[in-house]
Write a protein that holds these residues in place. Structure first.
Motif, PDB file in Angstrom:
ATOM      1  N   ARG A 179       0.814  -0.990   0.010  1.00 44.63           N
ATOM      2  CA  ARG A 179       0.034   0.049   0.143  1.00 44.63           C
ATOM      3  C   ARG A 179       0.961   1.269   0.023  1.00 44.63           C
ATOM      4  O   ARG A 179       1.640   1.572   1.080  1.00 44.63           O
ATOM      5  CB  ARG A 179      -1.009  -0.020   1.127  1.00 44.63           C
ATOM      6  CG  ARG A 179      -2.031  -0.923   1.030  1.00 44.63           C
ATOM      7  CD  ARG A 179      -3.020  -0.985   2.352  1.00 44.63           C
ATOM      8  NE  ARG A 179      -4.192  -1.891   2.049  1.00 44.63           N
ATOM      9  CZ  ARG A 179      -5.018  -2.171   2.862  1.00 44.63           C
ATOM     10  NH1 ARG A 179      -5.032  -1.744   4.089  1.00 44.63           N
ATOM     11  NH2 ARG A 179      -5.981  -3.098   2.694  1.00 44.63           N
ATOM     12  N   GLY A 217      -1.629   4.052   3.238  1.00 45.19           N
ATOM     13  CA  GLY A 217      -2.338   2.829   3.341  1.00 45.19           C
ATOM     14  C   GLY A 217      -1.781   1.725   4.429  1.00 45.19           C
ATOM     15  O   GLY A 217      -2.586   1.027   5.032  1.00 45.19           O
ATOM     16  N   GLU A 218      -0.438   1.714   4.618  1.00 39.99           N
ATOM     17  CA  GLU A 218       0.002   0.734   5.564  1.00 39.99           C
ATOM     18  C   GLU A 218      -0.161   1.113   6.753  1.00 39.99           C
ATOM     19  O   GLU A 218      -0.155   0.208   7.906  1.00 39.99           O
ATOM     20  CB  GLU A 218       1.568   0.925   5.303  1.00 39.99           C
ATOM     21  CG  GLU A 218       2.165   0.431   4.003  1.00 39.99           C
ATOM     22  CD  GLU A 218       2.368  -1.080   3.691  1.00 39.99           C
ATOM     23  OE1 GLU A 218       1.795  -1.608   4.788  1.00 39.99           O
ATOM     24  OE2 GLU A 218       2.491  -1.467   2.579  1.00 39.99           O
ATOM     25  N   TYR A 220      -3.065   2.927   7.915  1.00 33.72           N
ATOM     26  CA  TYR A 220      -4.606   3.195   7.763  1.00 33.72           C
ATOM     27  C   TYR A 220      -4.653   4.819   8.178  1.00 33.72           C
ATOM     28  O   TYR A 220      -5.515   4.969   9.142  1.00 33.72           O
ATOM     29  CB  TYR A 220      -5.086   2.315   8.727  1.00 33.72           C
ATOM     30  CG  TYR A 220      -5.151   0.929   8.298  1.00 33.72           C
ATOM     31  CD1 TYR A 220      -6.248   0.542   7.511  1.00 33.72           C
ATOM     32  CD2 TYR A 220      -4.288  -0.094   8.641  1.00 33.72           C
ATOM     33  CE1 TYR A 220      -6.137  -1.079   6.905  1.00 33.72           C
ATOM     34  CE2 TYR A 220      -4.301  -1.359   8.271  1.00 33.72           C
ATOM     35  CZ  TYR A 220      -5.070  -1.741   7.314  1.00 33.72           C
ATOM     36  OH  TYR A 220      -4.997  -3.091   6.755  1.00 33.72           O
ATOM     37  N   PHE A 237      -8.528   1.279   0.901  1.00 36.41           N
ATOM     38  CA  PHE A 237      -7.053   1.625   0.693  1.00 36.41           C
ATOM     39  C   PHE A 237      -6.705   0.816  -0.597  1.00 36.41           C
ATOM     40  O   PHE A 237      -6.991  -0.259  -1.061  1.00 36.41           O
ATOM     41  CB  PHE A 237      -6.066   1.351   1.549  1.00 36.41           C
ATOM     42  CG  PHE A 237      -6.434   2.504   3.002  1.00 36.41           C
ATOM     43  CD1 PHE A 237      -6.083   3.562   2.870  1.00 36.41           C
ATOM     44  CD2 PHE A 237      -7.001   1.943   3.866  1.00 36.41           C
ATOM     45  CE1 PHE A 237      -6.038   4.311   4.041  1.00 36.41           C
ATOM     46  CE2 PHE A 237      -7.379   2.835   4.973  1.00 36.41           C
ATOM     47  CZ  PHE A 237      -6.608   4.305   4.954  1.00 36.41           C
ATOM     48  N   ASP A 239      -4.018  -1.120  -2.954  1.00 41.83           N
ATOM     49  CA  ASP A 239      -3.196  -2.092  -2.879  1.00 41.83           C
ATOM     50  C   ASP A 239      -2.476  -2.170  -4.464  1.00 41.83           C
ATOM     51  O   ASP A 239      -3.246  -1.874  -5.436  1.00 41.83           O
ATOM     52  CB  ASP A 239      -3.716  -3.615  -2.907  1.00 41.83           C
ATOM     53  CG  ASP A 239      -4.104  -3.850  -1.477  1.00 41.83           C
ATOM     54  OD1 ASP A 239      -3.466  -2.807  -0.365  1.00 41.83           O
ATOM     55  OD2 ASP A 239      -4.875  -4.614  -1.251  1.00 41.83           O
ATOM     56  N   TYR A 262       6.632   4.431  -2.291  1.00 41.11           N
ATOM     57  CA  TYR A 262       6.710   3.052  -1.719  1.00 41.11           C
ATOM     58  C   TYR A 262       8.073   2.533  -2.090  1.00 41.11           C
ATOM     59  O   TYR A 262       8.966   3.126  -2.743  1.00 41.11           O
ATOM     60  CB  TYR A 262       5.561   2.226  -2.265  1.00 41.11           C
ATOM     61  CG  TYR A 262       5.576   2.225  -3.838  1.00 41.11           C
ATOM     62  CD1 TYR A 262       6.493   1.135  -4.282  1.00 41.11           C
ATOM     63  CD2 TYR A 262       4.861   3.136  -4.583  1.00 41.11           C
ATOM     64  CE1 TYR A 262       6.362   0.964  -5.554  1.00 41.11           C
ATOM     65  CE2 TYR A 262       4.731   2.994  -5.841  1.00 41.11           C
ATOM     66  CZ  TYR A 262       5.595   1.769  -6.496  1.00 41.11           C
ATOM     67  OH  TYR A 262       5.723   1.829  -8.101  1.00 41.11           O
TER      68      TYR A 262
END
Length: 267
Positions: A179, A217-218, A220, A237, A239, A262
């Motif tokens: 994420r 995303g990682e 939240y 979220f 992926d 990322y």
């Protein structure tokens, strides 16, 4: 190139790394099952992924026992923080220089004290068993100092100007879904991002230039102008699956810059 702990080698501590270390190919894992009376076999409830355990043989080869102890003390001081807690560091191996684990010492070790040297097995653990590429994907460019054997695609786009509905491609060179951190700056009445590979999508409304939206995303987390605003995001979220990801961008009155941040991840 020897094993590295952060930016240090064992030689930096006056130690010698010997051959024959333990580097597991897979993390520990346990199959979660349920037995139902009267039903043959077991019902699978998924797999619980655990840590990776490492063991590195090390020696201190010097005749002066006071010097041997000094070198061990220096190394132990690196392994622990000022509050006596094992500290995490990047662990990388010479045969995989482009990837690292976040590891720390896992248990007590007791050197065998011989006539001219001490020797011990260094026990390390990566509670997060994921291997991370050593540089963020958006920093990989032609001319970057990337190891020759790395299987990455330099020059892929990670920043996009968005003024109309379109499909963009974001590449995940790793072997694991991840994420990304998505930073959205500019203005839009509404914005929807959808990954067509798994149909996960989210929608954000009322984006203003003075308050960039960051979707983590990682962890939240969703922030707007630095302020936590989880309710700003409606949906799931995003992926990024291994390989090419086609993301559909749609919305109203969009004048945006969308950035993806990322590190590629590997099992």
């Amino acid at each position: 190139m020897p094993t590295k702990l952060d930016n240090y080698t064992f030689e930096d501590f006056g130690l010698i790394e010997e051959f024959g270390h333990v580097h597991p190919s897979t993390p520990e894992f346990n199959e979660q099952t349920l037995s139902i009376p009267g039903r043959p076999g077991l019902l699978s409830l998924g797999t619980q992924i655990g840590a990776k355990q490492f063991s590195l043989p090390v020696k201190v080869f010097v005749r002066d026992r006071y010097e041997r102890q000094r070198r061990k003390n220096k190394f132990v001081a690196f392994l622990f923080d000022a509050y006596r807690q094992p500290r995490e560091f990047k662990l990388s191996f010479d045969y995989e220089q482009d990837k690292y684990y976040m590891a720390k010492i896992s248990s007590q070790f007791t050197p065998e004290m011989l006539f001219q040297m001490d020797q011990f097995e260094l026990p390390l653990v990566a509670n997060d068993p994921t291997k991370y590429f050593f540089i963020d994907a958006d920093l990989i460019r032609m001319g970057s100092h990337i190891p020759v054997r790395s299987h990455v695609k330099p020059g892929a786009r990670h920043s996009f100007g968005i003024t109309s509905n379109q499909t963009i491609k974001v590449i995940n060179d790793g072997t694991l879904a991840l994420r990304p951190r998505i930073t959205i700056s500019g203005t839009a009445t509404s914005l929807t991002i959808k990954n067509t590979r798994n149909n996960h999508s989210f929608k954000i409304t009322n984006i203003v230039s003075s308050k960039p939206v960051v979707v983590e995303g990682e962890t939240y987390m969703v922030t707007e102008g630095g302020t936590d605003t989880f309710s700003k995001l409606v949906g799931k979220f995003i992926d990024l699956l291994p390989g090419d990801n086609s993301l559909e961008i749609s919305g109203e009155n969009m004048n945006l810059e969308v950035n993806f941040k990322y590190k590629s991840q590997f099992i």
